[in-house]
Design an enzyme around this catalytic site. Structure first.
Site, PDB file in Angstrom:
ATOM      1  N   LYS A   1     142.590 -16.559  23.648  1.00 15.39           N
ATOM      2  CA  LYS A   1     142.807 -17.578  23.022  1.00 15.39           C
ATOM      3  C   LYS A   1     144.478 -17.521  22.580  1.00 15.39           C
ATOM      4  CE  LYS A   1     142.687 -21.444  21.710  1.00 15.39           C
ATOM      5  NZ  LYS A   1     144.291 -21.953  22.384  1.00 15.39           N
TER       6      LYS A   1
ATOM      7  N   CYS B   1     138.166 -12.398  35.727  1.00 12.78           N
ATOM      8  CA  CYS B   1     138.772 -12.627  35.218  1.00 12.78           C
ATOM      9  C   CYS B   1     138.192 -11.371  34.829  1.00 12.78           C
ATOM     10  CB  CYS B   1     138.425 -14.314  33.719  1.00 12.78           C
ATOM     11  SG  CYS B   1     138.099 -15.478  34.975  1.00 12.78           S
TER      12      CYS B   1
ATOM     13  N   HIS C   1     146.062 -15.906  28.404  1.00 15.85           N
ATOM     14  CA  HIS C   1     144.665 -15.534  29.635  1.00 15.85           C
ATOM     15  C   HIS C   1     145.430 -14.949  30.897  1.00 15.85           C
ATOM     16  CE1 HIS C   1     140.911 -14.426  31.140  1.00 15.85           C
ATOM     17  NE2 HIS C   1     140.594 -15.581  31.057  1.00 15.85           N
TER      18      HIS C   1
ATOM     19  N   CYS D   1     140.294 -23.973  23.956  1.00 24.88           N
ATOM     20  CA  CYS D   1     140.533 -23.291  25.625  1.00 24.88           C
ATOM     21  C   CYS D   1     142.056 -22.314  25.458  1.00 24.88           C
ATOM     22  CB  CYS D   1     140.893 -24.157  26.504  1.00 24.88           C
ATOM     23  SG  CYS D   1     139.557 -26.107  26.900  1.00 24.88           S
ATOM     24  N   SER D   2     141.611 -21.341  26.263  1.00 28.55           N
ATOM     25  CA  SER D   2     142.154 -20.291  26.430  1.00 28.55           C
ATOM     26  C   SER D   2     143.609 -21.366  27.771  1.00 28.55           C
ATOM     27  CB  SER D   2     142.414 -19.268  26.927  1.00 28.55           C
ATOM     28  OG  SER D   2     141.839 -19.431  28.061  1.00 28.55           O
TER      29      SER D   2
END
Lengths: 421, 138
Positions: free
Chosen positions: A363, A93, A367, A242-243
């Protein structure tokens, strides 16, 4: 040993991003081109693609997500910049932030003057189970995944270590989600362009419309604390911690400082950059923070000759809400164990002490993993140029920081940008 | 049992209900799994050792959205499971499934609680294999 300064200065002269979200009809190349054209629109002066000497692409796994490896030459050819050197950088990421740093190193070395940096990920073609499986390859698949861990699970485990060490309540995490959604609601390119209050209001309205019992939530915290509205994914991380799974692209144009004014009257300068690595989660010195982030941050501050208090705002890698809380401590904005209190007391909101994730963060903005690090840079570009619209920070910020984490913290890259008068 | 210094031996040892790792013969550092170079002092003088399988819980999560392998093993949002990181009495830490804990009240699972290793089987047919797990020390 790393040098404390670039061998020659590096400037950011253009930045763009696609809308982040779920776009079934678009592939990596479409998302990349959307970002590339947006970058061209950000340039103030005439720009000739013939001047680009190399192309660095941050991409985690087009192989798994789209069955397409070797993506950099394809994208270069797609926008007509072949035969320049084109390569893909993969650090999970953090791929986008690392690609930018690698491009800067190439410019600083004197080898190139003008480098195009891209980041892209097209994730929504796969089912959630398949996405989970693909992302899991960024962990230690031989020794961590057999234990049943998922990415939400890694961050959830760090959250339990953090909560136990600093007596942090779960509610602190919800404040990160609420703030980032509030910011994302002001960002037209965000995947979730809605506040959590908007979401709960529309859910209540829908229940009323359909003649179902109307939920009693009055506040965001009540909504987020209701497991029917916000189910656990990996306790203590819930859905809203969670994103999302996202598609998106982002692009930056980096040049040697001496040529910056040929591209724009208002370049930003990459004054500090740091990167560090670490082992799988069990092998770390700490489970309640990310050691690589602290090291990368220190390296970037040292290079820039600044301290955390000189940073006006930051985009912090909030793949999960706990990640933002650890991040603001790793970057030295708050002492260890104080991050959760800062999140709860509004110190990280747009009008707080140190605004964090004015873009909505991963978020709310989304992402698309390989693009996320350059999406952060796009927010810094906008804020430092006074072009962030409704979410524009007041007081003419001059220094912005991007913190991009790979995996559960095996990689972290920190880049610091400055606007000069 | 003699094990070779290759990473796949870790799983072979699990089949024999043994938890193995590496010990540096120069600096004494213990690691898990075993590896050819000491991550602390870079010595090549590493030997495979067998750990006691006793440790304490240092981090955990209860997972409601499982990866494919765990879903195939029967886990889902109605039937979650606990994964955690265990610090062995010999020092190093390892990831494993944590059994026999209160999955309906994850906040009651205690960091620092004493655990003991156990070996579980997951998968069907050719895919069936041994996995490391821990449960509360009796």
């Amino acid at each position: 040993m790393t040098r404390s300064k670039w061998a020659r200065g590096v400037a950011l002269v253009g930045s763009g991003m696609s809308k982040f979200g779920s776009f079934l009809e678009k592939t990596s190349r479409d998302l990349f081109v959307e970002a590339y054209l947006d970058m061209q629109n950000s340039l103030m002066k005439d720009f000739s693609p013939e001047g680009i000497e190399a192309f660095y692409l941050g991409n985690f796994s087009s192989d798994l997500f789209e069955k397409q490896a070797h993506l950099a030459p394809i994208l270069a050819s797609w926008i007509g910049i072949s035969p320049i050197a084109s390569l893909r950088i993969e650090d999970a990421c953090a791929s986008g932030g690392v690609a930018l740093r690698q491009a800067a190193l190439a410019i600083a070395s004197g080898q190139y003057d003008v480098v195009l940096v891209g980041g892209v990920e097209k994730m929504t073609n796969l089912s959630i189970a398949q996405v989970t499986e693909a992302l899991a390859t960024a962990a230690d698949t031989q020794f961590e995944i057999p234990a049943g861990f998922t990415f939400p699970g890694f961050y959830a485990a760090m959250a339990t270590a953090y909560m136990a060490k600093y007596k942090a309540p779960r509610e602190a995490f919800y404040h990160v989600a609420i703030k980032n959604h509030n910011n994302g609601a002001l960002n037209a390119k965000a995947q979730f362009n809605k506040t959590i209050f908007d979401i709960l209001t529309s859910k209540k309205a829908r229940a009323e419309q359909k003649g179902r019992p109307i939920p009693t939530w009055e506040t965001e915290i009540e909504f987020l604390s209701d497991p029917k509205a916000n189910p656990p994914i990996a306790w203590p991380m819930t859905l809203f911690d969670c994103s999302p799974v996202s598609d998106g692209g982002a692009v930056a144009l980096l040049v040697a400082e001496e040529f910056a004014k040929d591209f724009t009257d208002n370049p930003l300068y990459l004054i500090g950059s740091g990167q560090a690595s670490d082992g799988a989660l069990p092998d770390r010195d700490s489970l309640s923070h990310i050691p690589a982030a602290q090291i990368a941050g220190q390296e970037a501050y040292e290079m820039a000759g600044i301290s955390p208090k000189d940073v006006d705002f930051a985009e912090v890698h909030d793949c999960f809400t706990i990640a933002e809380i650890m991040g603001i401590e790793d970057l030295g904005f708050f002492p260890r164990g104080e991050g959760w209190k800062a999140a709860m007391s509004g110190k990280t909101s747009r009008n707080g002490e140190i605004p964090i994730n004015t873009s909505g963060g991963l978020k709310a903005k989304g992402h698309p993993v390989g693009a996320s690090g350059l999406g952060q840079v796009n927010e810094i570009w906008k804020q430092l140029h006074g072009k962030a619209g409704q979410r524009q920070l007041t007081g003419q910020p001059s220094i912005g920081l991007a913190h991009n984490v790979g995996g559960s913290g095996q990689t972290c890259v920190v880049n610091i940008f400055e606007r000069r008068e | 049992m003699d094990y070779e210094m290759v990473s796949t031996e870790f799983n072979n040892a699990l089949k024999n209900k043994q938890l193995i790792g590496g010990q540096c013969q120069d600096c004494g550092h213990n690691c898990i799994p075993q590896r050819q170079v000491c991550p602390k002092c870079h010595s090549h003088n590493m030997e495979v050792i067998t750990y006691s399988g006793l440790g304490k819980l240092v981090a955990y999560t209860v997972i409601y959205v499982p990866p494919v392998d765990m879903a195939n093993a029967g886990y889902n949002s109605k039937n979650p499971y606990c994964s955690g990181i265990v610090e062995l009495v010999e020092g190093p830490r390892i990831s494993a499934q944590i059994l026999d804990v209160d999955l309906t009240n994850p906040e009651n699972i205690e960091i620092g609680s004493q655990l003991m290793m156990t070996i579980i089987m997951r998968g069907e047919g050719e895919n069936k294999s041994s996995y490391l797990a821990f449960s509360p020390k009796k």
